[in-house]
Every structure is written in C-alpha cells, then in structure tokens.
Write a protein that holds these residues in place. Structure first.
Motif, PDB file in Angstrom:
ATOM      1  N   GLY B 179       0.789  -1.227  -0.086  1.00 12.38           N
ATOM      2  CA  GLY B 179      -0.072  -0.121  -0.022  1.00 12.38           C
ATOM      3  C   GLY B 179       0.960   1.186  -0.052  1.00 12.38           C
ATOM      4  N   LYS B 180       0.097   2.447   0.172  1.00 13.53           N
ATOM      5  CA  LYS B 180       0.853   3.655   0.201  1.00 13.53           C
ATOM      6  C   LYS B 180       0.417   4.321   1.468  1.00 13.53           C
ATOM      7  CE  LYS B 180       1.260   7.615  -2.784  1.00 13.53           C
ATOM      8  NZ  LYS B 180       0.999   8.219  -4.127  1.00 13.53           N
ATOM      9  N   ILE B 181       1.443   4.952   2.132  1.00 12.52           N
ATOM     10  CA  ILE B 181       1.350   5.648   3.434  1.00 12.52           C
ATOM     11  C   ILE B 181       1.531   7.046   2.939  1.00 12.52           C
ATOM     12  CG2 ILE B 181       1.957   6.268   5.496  1.00 12.52           C
ATOM     13  CD1 ILE B 181       1.994   3.425   6.280  1.00 12.52           C
ATOM     14  N   LEU B 182       0.675   8.010   3.236  1.00  9.17           N
ATOM     15  CA  LEU B 182       1.093   9.613   2.898  1.00  9.17           C
ATOM     16  C   LEU B 182       1.925  10.165   3.917  1.00  9.17           C
ATOM     17  CD1 LEU B 182      -2.758  10.427   1.752  1.00  9.17           C
ATOM     18  CD2 LEU B 182      -1.084   9.923   0.452  1.00  9.17           C
ATOM     19  N   GLY B 183       2.752  11.226   3.619  1.00 13.37           N
ATOM     20  CA  GLY B 183       3.640  11.965   4.465  1.00 13.37           C
ATOM     21  C   GLY B 183       3.250  13.259   4.382  1.00 13.37           C
ATOM     22  N   LEU B 184       3.889  14.084   5.055  1.00 12.72           N
ATOM     23  CA  LEU B 184       3.952  15.415   5.046  1.00 12.72           C
ATOM     24  C   LEU B 184       4.825  16.053   3.629  1.00 12.72           C
ATOM     25  CD1 LEU B 184       4.313  16.726   8.654  1.00 12.72           C
ATOM     26  CD2 LEU B 184       2.333  16.601   7.314  1.00 12.72           C
ATOM     27  N   LYS B 285       1.613  10.420  15.288  1.00 16.22           N
ATOM     28  CA  LYS B 285       2.313  11.357  14.668  1.00 16.22           C
ATOM     29  C   LYS B 285       2.382  11.324  13.142  1.00 16.22           C
ATOM     30  CE  LYS B 285       5.005  13.916  17.386  1.00 16.22           C
ATOM     31  NZ  LYS B 285       5.290  15.350  17.052  1.00 16.22           N
ATOM     32  N   PHE B 286       2.309  12.304  12.363  1.00 14.08           N
ATOM     33  CA  PHE B 286       2.503  12.315  11.071  1.00 14.08           C
ATOM     34  C   PHE B 286       3.564  11.744  10.564  1.00 14.08           C
ATOM     35  CE2 PHE B 286      -1.423  13.366   9.537  1.00 14.08           C
ATOM     36  CZ  PHE B 286      -2.163  14.532  10.097  1.00 14.08           C
ATOM     37  N   PHE B 287       3.886  11.159   9.462  1.00 16.63           N
ATOM     38  CA  PHE B 287       5.206  11.044   8.946  1.00 16.63           C
ATOM     39  C   PHE B 287       5.366  12.039   7.954  1.00 16.63           C
ATOM     40  CE2 PHE B 287       5.137   6.426  10.027  1.00 16.63           C
ATOM     41  CZ  PHE B 287       3.868   5.969  10.166  1.00 16.63           C
ATOM     42  N   THR B 288       7.049  12.230   7.910  1.00 18.60           N
ATOM     43  CA  THR B 288       7.300  13.382   7.343  1.00 18.60           C
ATOM     44  C   THR B 288       7.488  12.695   5.724  1.00 18.60           C
ATOM     45  OG1 THR B 288       9.491  12.984   7.958  1.00 18.60           O
ATOM     46  CG2 THR B 288       8.068  14.512   9.264  1.00 18.60           C
TER      47      THR B 288
END
Lengths: 254, 533
Positions: B179-184, B285-288
């Motif tokens: 899959g795909k994980i979105l980051g900042l 936490k968001f992924f950067t």
C-alpha cells in the motif's frame, strides 16, 4: 468507474435543472453504512453562498438548505462517523445536555438530524480549507467575484509557497497586515486570506508529484481534503474524500 | 498628423464641432495647439521605465483588437500590465535564458529507467523454478478501481515496474504491494516481501554485539557507583526488555521495503521490536517522508521514523489483513493453540461463496495475520525467563513481577472478522458490493473502520488487501497523550537525613549542665553541637 459515469450523467442534468453557471463535484463523505456524494452549484458570483446538493448514488440529488449558525454550533458537539442514512437522528441528550436543554426550551426536539450535520460539516470544510490559487479569481469594483481569464497558473516556484494559495471565504486576517505588506498586494486579486498564517502552522502538506507536473496540497486539519493544481495552466480544484471529521489531534501529530 | 484612426486617442478632436474644448477654444489654430500639447504630453517619456503613455496605449489597443477577449473592460488593467512586461523582456534579449532543468525532467528520467529492460533478462527465463512470483499489480488495481479506491493507472504501472526491479535486486521469495502511506513532505510506497531463507541471519549478529556492549557499560557504571557512596543508588529498574520476535515469525513475518516514489531505490525497513509497537500505540504522529527523521513524542519513541513506520505497518497488517474464510486453513488441525498456529496454507478445497453473501455477513472473512498482544508480540513470552544474567536479588524481584503479568492470550489465528469489536456503535468493518447495477460482475469490498484506509476485496478465488492512508488508527475520542509517570519518591528517610528541630537555648543549657560531670564527653559534644548548628 460506475460512479464516475453516473456523475458525468447527473451533473450536467443538475446544471440544467437548477440553472447553475457551474457545477462542481465537491467530494464524498464516507459514512458507516453508505457514502454521501456532494456537488456544488455556483451562480455568476463565485463568492456568493453556494447551493449544495447531496446524493447517495450519484444519480438522484437533493438540495441542502444553507447552513445556519445553530446547525454549526450543534454539529461541533456531535462526534463520530456519519451513519450514511440522512434521516438518522443523533440524540443530543447524551452528547450535550446544555444544547438539548436549550432546544427543548425553544420547543424543538433535542435531536440533530444527520442531514443538518452534513450541511454544517460541508460548510465548515469549505470555510476552513476551501482553497484557490492566487490570481485565479478577481474582484470587480462592483464587489462580485469572477474567474480571472488572464490567470495562467502559478509558476513552479510560486506553487511551492503556501502564500500563493488563498482561502475562498470572507477574509479574516486581511486587515491585520501591515501597511508594507498591503502595498505589495493587488486589491483585485489579493482580497482573500492567504494560507500562510493558518493555525496551527504546518497544517498543510505540499507535495509535487511527477517531479513538479502537479502540485498537491493536502489539509491535515480535515483529513481527506486534497487540492491539486497543474502549474502554468489554468487547472486547479479541490475535492474531499473522507469521513467528515475534523482532526482534533493535529497538534499532537505534527 | 494625418487623419486619426478610430482607435487612436486623438480621434474626433480635429473635426470641427466634436472637440471637447470646443466651447473653450473656438479658434482652430489654438485648438491644433491644444491637440499638439495633449499629444506631446502623452508622448512624454517616463523617467522610470523609458516608455511613454502614447506608445503604451497604442500597444494595448493593438493587442486588444488582435486578441479580442470578452469583457475587455474588466481585464484592461491586466492587459496593460502584460504589455508592460512584454516591453521589459525585449530589452533582455541579449542574454539567453538558461534552459532550466526542472525537477520534472529528473523525475521523468528516473521513471524511464524503470522501463529499461536489463540485457541479461533473457537468460533468466531458464531458471523458472526460482523465479519469485511478481504480483499482478495491475489486476489488483483493476479490482480496487471497481470500488473507487486506488491510484491512477500510471502510478500503478510505475509501482509494478519498481516491484519488478526490487525482485531482481533482492533474493525474494514472495512479494506483494502492501500500500501507500501519505506523509507531509513525501509519501511511502510499501512492498511486503518474504525473503529467501538464509538471508535473515545477518541481523542477529549485530544484535548480539549490541547487548554485550551494553552489558559492559553497565558493569562500569556499577563500579563507579560503589566508589561514590554518597548519592544513593537508584532503585529504578527498567522493565525487562522484551525480546523481539525472530525474523519470519509473528510481527516480523514479512520484511518490508519502502521507497518514496517509484524509480527511487528501495530501502529495507528494520524488523520491529515489541517496545516500538507498545510505544507506537500511545503516540499519533504524521510521517514526514524522510526515513531518518526523528520521532519527537512522549513517551519517547525508541527509534526514528523508519522504526515508527515499521511499527505502524505491523499494527495495520495485524488489524486489517483479511481473506475469505476457508481460504487458508491450519496445516495441522490439532495445533489450534496460540503457540503452534503460526503456519497456514491455502485450502485446495476452498469454494468461494457468492459475492452477495460475502457482503452481507462478515463471517465470511477471516484474519490471516496474528493479532498483536499488549506486550507487542504475537506470541507471549515470560520476561522473567531472561533473568539468568542478573544477580540473585534481581532474580527474586523479577520473579515476583513475572507472576503479576498474566499470560496474555490473543485471538487465535483464523478468527472471523465478525468478532472484531466496534467502537461505540460503529462496527469495525463496512462491507459493500462494488456495483448494484451489474451484480454478475460485482466485487465484494470491505472497508475497515478501525484503520481508515484499509481495504480488502474478494471476487471468486481472488482477494487482496491494500492500504492507502495516513497510517493512523481511528478513535472516536480525541487522542490523549500519556501522562508522565509519577514523580519518583525520594530516597527513604532515615535518621541520617531527617530534619529535626534544632534544640532551643534552654534545652541546650539543661543539656550542658547534665554533661558537666563527664568532661571528656562534653568536649566532644560541643564539637558535635557546633556541627549541628
């Protein structure tokens, strides 16, 4: 693909029936049992309150009444996913007894219909994170807002800056800018709030995809709001695909 | 001067009777003079830019008549600006613009590299037995597209090619697009992979060295503490470290490779430790987008973003990877306890239930990944077994603690997802058919409500799981960070440090009188009293 085809069919029909100038597909709010598809219709003045329609199957659309302040206030209290059924009623007595008491005093039932919550949520999202690139819209001396036919897109450099995007709502911060900044502004295009001063800082994520062919901004406050723009062209737009909930944990997540 | 054309500003001024100044300047000669003055004013060159208004107007009107835009009067200012800009550029003609190497082109080059076939590929076809199975990403993408989920076809194809590259580079047994994980700043594309045996032993060597180094450090610290008697020894003993699961089992069953964009090199993610999973449950936490970014949070996360990403992937996989019930069965039906049920295999007698049934009842789906216990592992381990290296005192303490920790039981391997708890009134899963209009070809789609962004589809014998999202669990209440631990009690009070009231003067005098007899002792006590003061 089925839904795309259905949208292609029903949106032009909407335009014809309601005499809109333009119809935009706003997005989709996922409920637990079903999803709402939302479209917006615009009259000649782009800044006027827009009429919104929703549909459960992309074919039959129902008009939503404009949001009132009561609805907005109540919607803030209702948390959790949408159910997917527009006539579902949230019992306010459990959630917030004050609001319920106020309503019973005024003679209404202490419930909130899902439709009202939908209206309020869409209004909040549009107000908070509906964005357009700088220069895409101009304000005429008469006060109405039109698309700028001269807008040829932002350059790559400009597209990476948050300050080249505006909220498409009544400006709140514009008057607070210093005189120095105001001198640089062009009143016909800079009549809206820029994204630079959004609280909390960093609540937007800018990404260039395909090496700069497309600029994608994603809002972290309303997870699911995506804005795209192809630099040096007139193409831009935003769409919401999500659960319709504000991300209140944002300060923890940055 | 010549007859003025209609678009020139002086039009109509030379006609008798049409001049605006007619009543003021009836005399034709004076009128001509007025016209000349007006034109001279228009021709006056600006000191700043070298343009004059007359030429500028002429240019604008020429441009307008050439292009004929609609509603000209509304955009006249912009046209004026554009004409001015055009003037400006002409002056710089002598310098040629450097051809900007836009990042667009670099990215396009990287993607082109994906398409280039290696020369030695034809030879590989002979060794077909060892060829790892490349997943048909496009087919999966098609099924998900029926549900409205997924990436664009272009991107899916790039990912397909990138996976192929990965297989060529690493010794891989099976591979899947996770899959795909979105980051900042950048996004992650993740591939789930099972390496061939023999490749995983490198990790344990490094770990062994790490622990011995720590052991030496601790010995040195202990020695130092014994020398300095004053600061009391800290009674804080960190909870025993729970060993991570071996590669190939439990949470570390698969190895994950990530890349930011197809075309960039794949990076292997380190195996996950239970401590990381336990901590990842507490933070949000968001992924950067950068793997080596630090994760600043409370409680402090042991590791950087690569570890946090791996921990989230493990949680998502454990929570949302499902398959139709019966597709997998236990290798040995007797071993249904938690310890032995690690292996499953495809059931050759599996008959896929019809799509309508898969949508209606959640009992037709089952998890095929083990759930993660609170400890952070899939298989519970008793931490008191580790106390061989410590001193005897520690052993006793740890055994007491070990009794308190009860054996954790997680859900057994192939549980039906209908037993997943929902949150409040929201069920854990939402099932839909992809289309109601064409039921023969519709696909059953499952959306997870606990991990928004996790989808699964099933159609006949085919099924697949995928994740597109930010990588966070859904919780109806807001996230509350863990409170800091209570402040440690200061060291126990004893006679040496307890404060007591200083003796008053009368008490001292009485004391002195009482001690006058024993002179030798009195002298010592005066010294002591002096110290107490």
């Amino acid at each position: 693909p089925e839904r795309r085809a259905a949208l292609g069919v029903s949106l032009p029909l909407l335009q014809r029936d309601y005499r809109f100038d333009q119809v935009w597909f706003w997005g989709c709010i996922q409920g637990v049992r079903g999803a709402y598809y939302i479209a917006e219709g615009l009259g000649p003045d782009r800044a006027a309150p827009r009429s919104r329609l929703y549909s459960l199957n992309c074919l039959d659309w129902s008009l939503l009444t404009p949001a009132t302040k009561e609805m907005l206030a109540l919607a803030e209290h209702v948390k959790g996913r949408f159910q997917g059924d527009p006539s579902f009623e949230y019992s306010l007595a459990e959630i917030n007894t004050e609001a319920a008491a106020r309503l019973t005093v005024s003679g209404k039932e202490p419930v909130m219909k899902e439709e009202a919550r939908l209206i309020a949520t869409i209004e909040q999202i549009d107000r908070a994170v509906g964005i357009v690139p700088r220069g895409a819209f101009v304000k005429t001396p008469l006060g109405s807002v039109h698309e700028n036919r001269h807008f040829e897109g932002l350059s790559l450099v400009e597209a990476k800056k948050l300050s080249s995007y505006f909220h498409f709502t009544d400006p709140v911060n514009l008057k607070n800018k210093t005189l120095l900044e105001k001198a640089d502004l062009d009143p016909s295009t800079d009549f809206l709030d820029s994204l630079e001063h959004d609280i909390p800082r960093g609540s937007w994520s800018i990404q260039l995809e395909k090496g700069g062919a497309v600029v994608v901004l994603r809002s972290l406050l309303w997870l699911g709001l995506t804005f795209y723009h192809v630099p040096m062209t007139k193409q831009f737009g935003y769409v919401y695909f999500g659960t319709g909930e504000k991300n209140l944990d944002l300060p923890f997540m940055l | 001067h010549g007859p003025y054309q209609p678009h020139e500003p002086g039009y109509g001024l030379d006609q008798p009777g049409y001049s605006p100044y007619e009543d003021e300047i009836p005399d034709p000669r004076a009128r001509m003079l007025a016209i000349k003055n007006a034109k001279a004013y228009l021709l006056k060159t600006s000191t700043k830019s070298g343009l004059n208004l007359y030429d500028h107007f002429a240019n604008i009107l020429t441009k307008i008549l050439d292009e004929q835009p609609t509603n000209t009067v509304d955009i006249i200012e912009n046209i004026s600006k554009d004409v001015k800009c055009a003037q400006f550029r002409k002056k710089m003609d002598t310098l040629r613009d450097e051809h900007l190497i836009l990042p667009t082109f670099e990215a396009a080059e990287k993607r082109k590299a994906l398409f280039v076939k290696e020369g030695g590929e034809e030879q590989r076809e002979e060794v077909e037995e060892e060829m790892p199975t490349l997943p048909n990403v496009m087919e999966t993408a098609f099924y998900f597209e029926q549900a409205g989920i997924g990436l664009s076809k272009d991107e899916s194809y790039y990912i397909f090619l990138a996976l192929k590259n990965l297989i060529n580079v690493q010794p891989i047994q099976t591979c899947r697009f996770w899959g795909k994980i979105l980051g900042l700043e950048m996004n992650y594309i993740i591939a789930e992979v099972q390496l061939q045996e023999g490749e995983e032993e490198e990790e344990t060597g490094e770990e062994g060295e790490g622990t011995t180094a720590e052991g030496e450090k601790e010995a040195e610290e202990d020695e130092q503490k014994e020398k300095e008697a004053e600061p009391p020894k800290s009674t804080y003993k960190p909870p025993p470290e729970i060993p991570k699961e071996a590669n190939g089992t439990g949470t570390n069953k698969y190895v994950y490779f990530v890349c930011n964009e197809p075309g960039k090199p794949w990076v292997k993610l380190p195996p996950v430790t239970p401590a990381q999973i336990v901590c990842a449950r507490k933070i949000k936490k968001f992924f950067t987008g950068r793997l080596n970014a630090p994760v600043v949070s409370f409680p402090p996360f042991p590791g950087n973003e690569a570890n946090y990403l791996r921990a989230q992937i493990a949680r998502i996989s454990a929570g949302t990877h499902v398959s139709p019930t019966g597709f997998y069965q236990f290798a040995d039906e007797e071993e249904e306890e938690e310890e032995g049920a690690d292996t499953y295999e495809e059931n050759p007698e599996f008959e896929p239930p019809p799509v309508a049934e898969m949508v209606e009842s959640l009992a037709t789906w089952a998890h095929h990944v083990k759930g993660i216990l609170k400890q952070g592992r899939c298989v519970w381990i008793n931490p008191s077994q580790k106390s061989e290296e410590n001193e005897e005192d520690d052993e006793e303490e740890e055994e007491e603690e070990g009794e308190e920790q009860q054996e954790e039981r997680g859900p057994p391997l192939l549980t039906l997802i209908s037993e997943d708890e929902g949150m409040k009134d929201i069920p854990a899963w939402t099932a839909q058919a992809s289309t109601n209009l064409i039921p023969e070809y519709s696909v059953a789609i499952l959306q997870s409500n606990r991990w928004p962004g996790a989808y699964a589809f099933a159609s006949g014998r085919k099924f697949e799981n995928i994740y597109f999202g930010w990588g966070h669990k859904y919780s109806p209440e807001s996230h509350t960070p863990e409170l800091p631990a209570p402040v440690q009690a200061e060291f126990p009070s004893g006679p040496g440090i307890t404060e007591t009231a200083d003796p008053t003067v009368e008490e001292e005098m009485a004391f002195k009188v009482a001690q006058e007899d024993a002179l030798a002792e009195a002298e010592e006590e005066e010294d002591e009293e002096g110290e107490d003061d």
